[in-house]
Every structure is written in C-alpha cells, then in structure tokens.
Design a protein around this motif. Structure first.
Motif, PDB file in Angstrom:
ATOM      1  N   HIS A 115       0.824  -1.214   0.000  1.00 16.02           N
ATOM      2  CA  HIS A 115       0.000   0.000   0.000  1.00 16.02           C
ATOM      3  C   HIS A 115       0.862   1.271   0.000  1.00 16.02           C
ATOM      4  O   HIS A 115       0.533   2.267  -0.659  1.00 16.02           O
ATOM      5  CB  HIS A 115      -0.916  -0.049   1.233  1.00 16.02           C
ATOM      6  N   HIS A 119       1.186   4.488  -2.791  1.00 13.15           N
ATOM      7  CA  HIS A 119       1.229   5.938  -2.549  1.00 13.15           C
ATOM      8  C   HIS A 119       2.497   6.518  -3.182  1.00 13.15           C
ATOM      9  O   HIS A 119       2.472   7.589  -3.784  1.00 13.15           O
ATOM     10  CB  HIS A 119       1.256   6.227  -1.051  1.00 13.15           C
ATOM     11  N   SER A 139      -0.389  10.411   6.249  1.00  8.54           N
ATOM     12  CA  SER A 139      -1.817  10.088   6.311  1.00  8.54           C
ATOM     13  C   SER A 139      -2.181   9.720   7.740  1.00  8.54           C
ATOM     14  O   SER A 139      -1.453  10.046   8.675  1.00  8.54           O
ATOM     15  CB  SER A 139      -2.124   8.948   5.341  1.00  8.54           C
ATOM     16  N   HIS A 142       0.467   6.672   8.436  1.00  9.09           N
ATOM     17  CA  HIS A 142       1.906   6.755   8.194  1.00  9.09           C
ATOM     18  C   HIS A 142       2.404   8.176   7.975  1.00  9.09           C
ATOM     19  O   HIS A 142       1.689   9.027   7.462  1.00  9.09           O
ATOM     20  CB  HIS A 142       2.351   5.857   7.030  1.00  9.09           C
ATOM     21  N   ASP A 309      -6.638   7.187   0.033  1.00  9.27           N
ATOM     22  CA  ASP A 309      -6.644   5.795  -0.414  1.00  9.27           C
ATOM     23  C   ASP A 309      -7.613   5.581  -1.581  1.00  9.27           C
ATOM     24  O   ASP A 309      -8.742   6.071  -1.565  1.00  9.27           O
ATOM     25  CB  ASP A 309      -7.016   4.877   0.757  1.00  9.27           C
TER      26      ASP A 309
END
Ligand code: KG4
Ligand code: ZN
Length: 365
Positions: A115, A119, A139, A142, A309
């Motif tokens: 994931h 990004h 985000s 993270h 996302d």
C-alpha cells in the motif's frame, strides 16, 4: 497494459482500472471508492472488525462498477492487483483473497502490492515523475520521508516515532469535539483562528535527522484546552490554528533535513512528491511548495482523490510491477506490517539485503 486494482487496507473499499502506456503517465479508466466513514464516525476512529465486514459486503459490487465504468471486460485485463498490506489484516485478507480468486479464474497474473509503494508511485501515474524523487507520505497511519529510487527500491529517510500526522489531526479534532475524520475539520476551524495564541511545542525541530514525533504536541494541546475550559468557539479556532501552525513548522524543518539527506546519499531529486490525506491541507501544501523551491526542486502533489486511499494507485503500482515481470504467486500472504524496504524489486535486491541487516522500523499501516 490494463490492470484492475483493489484497495481494502483501511476504511475505503476501492477498485479501479488503469491503463499503462510505455514510459508515460497512466490513464485512469475508472476509480470507484466507497468510504466507510459513516460506519466508523460514532467511534471516533476506524473499528477493524466493522471495516472488514463492510469490505466483504461492498467489494464485489465495487469491482463490478469499476469494470463497467472502464467499459472493459475481465477478459481484457492483463493483471489483477490488490493491496496485500500493510493495514488492518481483516480488510487486507478480503481484498487479496478476492484478487486471487479473479486471477485464478481468468488465468491472469496476480500482483500483491504494498500500500505504501502505491502511494509512493502515484506521482508517476499522474505526472510521469522520473526516478529518483523524494516522497513525503503523510496520512492517518503513516508519516514518512522516502527516497524513491526505482520500482521496489525505496530508502526511508525519516519516520514518526509515535503518532502519524493525520492521527494527530484526528485526535485533536476528537479532543475539541469536531468529529471524524479530523483533518478537514481542524483545517476549517484554523482559518479563523490565531496561530500565535498558544505556545505549543515544535517537537524535533533543530535535530539533525529527519524523524517526526507528534505525541508531545498532542499532549500540550490537551493541557492548554483543559487549562482554559470551558472552550468557546473562539478558543477552539485558536487552538486549531496554533496546532496546525506547529505541524506546519515541524513539517518544513523535517523535510529540509530529509531533502538534505537525499542529496547527500542519492544526488538531486527530480521532485518533492506529497501523498496521503494530509497533503490535502492547504497550509501544509503551501509550506511544501516553499521547501521544494528552497531546495531547487519542484513539488508534485497528485489530485486530492489520488492522495487519499484509492484503487487507481494500487492498479498503477501493479502495472509498474507487471511491466518489470514482478508478479506474485497465489500463496502470497497478507501482511499487517510490511515496511517499504522489504518490498521486492528488480534493482532493489541489494537494498532488501541492506534492509534485512539493519533495524527494521515499523512501516505504518
Ligand atoms: O490517506 P488517507 O485517506 O488514509 C490513510 O490514513 O491511509 O488519510 C486520512 C488522514 C486522516 O487522518 C485525515 O484526518 C487526514 O488524512 N486529513 C487531513 C486533511 N484531510 C485529511 N489532515 C489535515 N488536513 C486536511 N485537510
Ligand atoms: Zn494510505
């Protein structure tokens, strides 16, 4: 090359179809995102079990819509990609298992995408940004500064030692009774507030590395709020403005160091790239522009719907990996934790050995 991408690592059920031409930005044929925000709002955060169940209920329909809106067929796909982590494990299992089933039935390659890698590569989908570039990923789960050197070749330059930036915004909003998700609410309140009223700390500023720490800021904000309670609307606006200003100052300082480390280790970056929901914040965007300009580079920020996302970023990362022959077998496991440095790549065999030898710090979720 046509790839279906599936995203279920957190509280968005998403699927998309993306086309990858040779050496150019990609084309998004469909990008369907169903947010679970209403399911979680009453709890002030994402509840893993509720998230997993909601993914199960919605995913089939979301994929069907992605295929229909792209005006393609399952048979015309070249590969099926899913986020295989890091994230909430129940949701990851739903998305990855679904992708495996589709890949098996169609006899098409499966691509198990990290994931965070998705990004990291989004700027190539939107702007064809060449390697190497410096990524600022911020985000709810993270906060990292990463040198993106190639597909599967990532070196982390900085990370948070405690809360993620989005998480700090969410906790601030919760404390002030502003609802979930907190980032946009705090930003809205901050517009009318006085950023200089509360002398909140700027954790880590002046330190030589590029790491973040936000839990002290959160605690300082709580103490100020408790000291002046009960809070008027005016107080809430000033608290939000002071909090946001502190985050902006910290981001600027940490990124200046991150870009300095990048130059020392990897030469000049082609761009500073921002990703993650926090990149939607105008005050943060403004400071990112300034920091990029000072460092003699440009800022690339994908549109907001591709910063948060989505399935298109998974499909694109899948297409980039498929183009290099980096496909996965049907026994690929889901990961709750999966640091970027552990991602397999063509040029990254060297760096994955380095990562194994060094301390593995949490990759975020
Ligand atoms: O990337 P994202 O959609 O989901 C993940 O966490 O992976 O990011 C969501 C996070 C939330 O913590 C939200 O509060 C934060 O991004 N966020 C913002 C803004 N919009 C979203 N933070 C600050 N300012 C905003 N305008
Ligand atoms: Zn994310």
């Amino acid at each position: 090359m046509l790839v279906l991408g599936i995203e279920t690592t957190c509280d968005e059920t998403a699927a998309a179809v993306v086309e990858k031409p040779d050496a150019r930005a990609g084309k998004i044929l469909s990008n369907v995102v169903l947010s679970q925000v209403n399911e979680h709002a009453a709890f002030g955060g994402v509840v893993p079990e509720i998230a997993a169940r909601a993914h199960v209920e919605a995913l089939d329909m979301i994929i069907e819509r992605a295929i229909a809106e792209a005006q393609c067929s399952f048979a015309s796909l070249d590969g099926v990609a899913a986020a295989a982590g890091p994230g909430l494990i129940g949701g990851v299992i739903v998305g990855l298992t679904t992708a495996k089933a589709i890949a098996l039935v169609l006899e098409k390659p499966l691509i198990a995408v990290n994931h965070l890698e998705a990004h990291a590569l989004t700027a190539r989908l939107t702007d064809a940004t060449p390697f190497p570039y410096c990524l600022f990923l911020a985000s709810g789960g993270h906060t990292q500064i990463v040198a993106v050197l190639g597909v599967g070749d990532y070196v982390r330059l900085g990370t948070t030692l405690d809360d993620a930036i989005g998480e700090a915004f969410d906790k601030t909003a919760k404390l002030l009774g502003l609802g979930y998700p907190g980032g946009p609410q705090v930003e809205k309140e901050a517009i009318g507030g006085n950023p200089a009223r509360f002398p909140l700390p700027r954790p880590m500023i002046g330190r030589a590395h590029a790491d973040f720490s936000l839990s002290g800021l959160k605690t300082a904000l709580r103490l100020e709020a408790e000291r002046i309670a009960p809070l008027s609307d005016h107080d809430v606006r000033d608290l939000c403005a002071s909090f946001q200003q502190s985050v902006v100052d910290v981001v600027a300082d940490r990124l200046r160091n991150g870009l300095k480390l990048f130059r020392e280790r990897h030469g000049k970056p082609t761009a500073l790239v921002a990703a993650g929901g926090v990149a939607a914040n105008e005050a943060i965007r403004k400071v990112l522009h300034r920091v990029a300009f000072e460092a003699g580079t440009v800022l690339v920020v994908p549109p907001a719907e591709l910063c948060t996302d989505n399935g298109a970023m998974i499909a694109w990362a899948g297409a980039e990996r498929l183009a290099l022959g980096l496909t996965d077998t049907l026994d690929t496991p889901p990961h709750a934790r999966w640091p970027l440095q552990k991602v397999r790549g063509v040029a990254a065999r060297r760096s994955s050995v380095d990562a194994d030898a060094s301390t593995v710090i949490q990759g975020g979720a």
